[in-house]
Scaffold this active site. Structure first.
Site, short mmCIF file in Angstrom:
data_model
loop_
_atom_site.label_atom_id
_atom_site.label_comp_id
_atom_site.label_asym_id
_atom_site.label_seq_id
_atom_site.Cartn_x
_atom_site.Cartn_y
_atom_site.Cartn_z
N LYS A 20 0.81 -1.21 0.00
CA LYS A 20 0.00 0.00 0.00
C LYS A 20 0.85 1.27 0.00
O LYS A 20 0.32 2.38 -0.06
CB LYS A 20 -0.93 0.00 1.22
CG LYS A 20 -1.98 -1.09 1.21
CD LYS A 20 -2.83 -1.03 2.47
CE LYS A 20 -4.06 -1.94 2.40
NZ LYS A 20 -3.72 -3.36 2.27
N SER A 21 2.17 1.12 0.09
CA SER A 21 3.04 2.29 0.20
C SER A 21 2.91 3.26 -0.97
O SER A 21 2.88 4.48 -0.76
CB SER A 21 4.50 1.85 0.37
OG SER A 21 4.67 1.19 1.61
N LYS A 71 14.43 -7.32 4.95
CA LYS A 71 14.74 -6.39 6.04
C LYS A 71 16.05 -6.71 6.76
O LYS A 71 16.68 -5.81 7.32
CB LYS A 71 13.58 -6.34 7.04
CG LYS A 71 12.33 -5.66 6.50
CD LYS A 71 11.29 -5.48 7.58
CE LYS A 71 10.08 -4.73 7.05
NZ LYS A 71 9.09 -4.42 8.12
N ASP A 107 9.57 1.56 11.67
CA ASP A 107 8.43 0.83 12.23
C ASP A 107 8.13 1.23 13.67
O ASP A 107 6.97 1.38 14.05
CB ASP A 107 8.68 -0.68 12.15
CG ASP A 107 8.51 -1.24 10.75
OD1 ASP A 107 7.74 -0.63 9.96
OD2 ASP A 107 9.13 -2.26 10.44
N GLY A 132 2.26 -12.03 19.61
CA GLY A 132 3.04 -12.33 18.42
C GLY A 132 4.52 -12.11 18.66
O GLY A 132 4.91 -11.25 19.45
N GLY A 135 8.58 -10.58 13.06
CA GLY A 135 9.40 -9.41 12.78
C GLY A 135 8.80 -8.11 13.27
O GLY A 135 9.52 -7.24 13.79
N ALA A 136 7.49 -7.95 13.14
CA ALA A 136 6.85 -6.71 13.59
C ALA A 136 6.96 -6.54 15.10
O ALA A 136 7.08 -5.42 15.60
CB ALA A 136 5.39 -6.69 13.16
#
Length: 287
Positions: A20-21, A71, A107, A132, A135-136
């Site tokens: 969406k970037s 990343k 982030d 979770g 990575g996030a």
């Protein structure tokens, strides 16, 4: 219409069609009347070094956003890392500064942005339940630890959750538990939460379109908690719907995405994005 002087930024990944970037950055360029371009580039792991070499030779190219699976892989190919990117071991933004390629991680800042109104207040205690360990979660753990939160990180593998806490939030009495702990109801009696700030963050892909829902029973959250889901499709996840039904404030995933994009946009195009149009941007992205 582009010219040899029109700045160009991109988002790279494999796959990349879903990003969406471009919609976000092109919206801001349009609103500001800036002659700039932001596009997607499908880049494989094998082609990553060639992409950077070719882009660095393009006088228009100002940098790129980096999505999975690059990343971590992109780090050895850069000249320098911002301290936060180095700490997180992940880069989601590359900026050409002079002749050097600098890696950043936006982030953490993007995640915190919709919470700034709450974070400017003083609290007796701050606690976040982070669901979770992917990575996030790395950026979210580091961001919330820096804001004085006590963290409870839940994952399918509690040992992985513990390792993340030990690496990214070594100070403080944080806790690692199994994700299933939050699935069943509890009759735990919460103490007085007046003057406290409580978050419940879905940092997993559970609840995303095509994935199983996140099993979280809201009896585990104190009254007045804030629900924050980083999933962007659907925008209103079952997790957030349940939170609203229980009377909790809810923050959707586009808030973090737009927040991290805003930091990158200024680095790419030299101007802060026009955030007064955020509601219009979200409407356009979800139409």
């Amino acid at each position: 219409m582009t010219s040899p002087q029109t700045p160009l930024a991109q988002v790279i990944g494999d796959p990349i069609a879903q990003s969406k970037s471009p919609a976000i950055h092109e919206f801001w360029l349009e609103k500001l009347g800036i002659a700039g371009e932001y596009t997607r580039a499908h880049v494989t792991t094998e082609g990553l070094a060639d992409y950077l070499d070719a882009s660095n030779a393009d006088p228009r190219w100002t940098g790129c956003n980096v999505t999975m699976p690059h990343k971590q892989a992109i780090i050895p190919l850069l000249d320098r890392l911002d301290p936060l990117a180095e700490r997180l071991g992940a880069v989601n933004t590359v900026v050409r500064e002079g002749e050097a390629l600098i890696g950043y991680n936006t982030d953490a800042g993007g995640f915190l942005e919709p919470l700034r109104g709450h974070l400017q207040d003083q609290h007796y205690f701050r606690m976040a339940r982070i669901l979770g360990t992917g990575g996030a979660a790395r950026a979210i753990i580091a961001a919330l630890a820096s804001e004085g939160f006590t963290l409870v990180v839940a994952g399918r593998n509690p040992d992985k959750a513990r390792a993340l806490l030990d690496e990214l939030a070594p100070k403080g009495e944080h806790h690692a538990i199994h994700l299933d702990h939050f699935a069943a109801p509890t009759d735990f009696a919460f103490d007085d939460r007046e003057g406290c700030l409580d978050l419940v963050v879905n940092a997993s892909p559970l609840g995303m379109t095509g994935n199983p829902p996140l099993q979280f029973d809201w009896s585990h959250a104190p009254p007045g908690s804030i629900a924050y889901d980083i999933v962007t499709s659907p925008l209103e996840t079952p997790f957030l719907k349940d939170a609203r039904r229980k009377g909790h404030e809810a923050i959707h995933g586009l808030s973090m995405l737009i927040g991290q994009a805003a930091i990158a946009f200024e680095k790419f195009f030299g101007a802060p994005p026009p955030r007064e149009y955020d509601a219009e941007l979200v409407e356009r992205m979800t139409a």
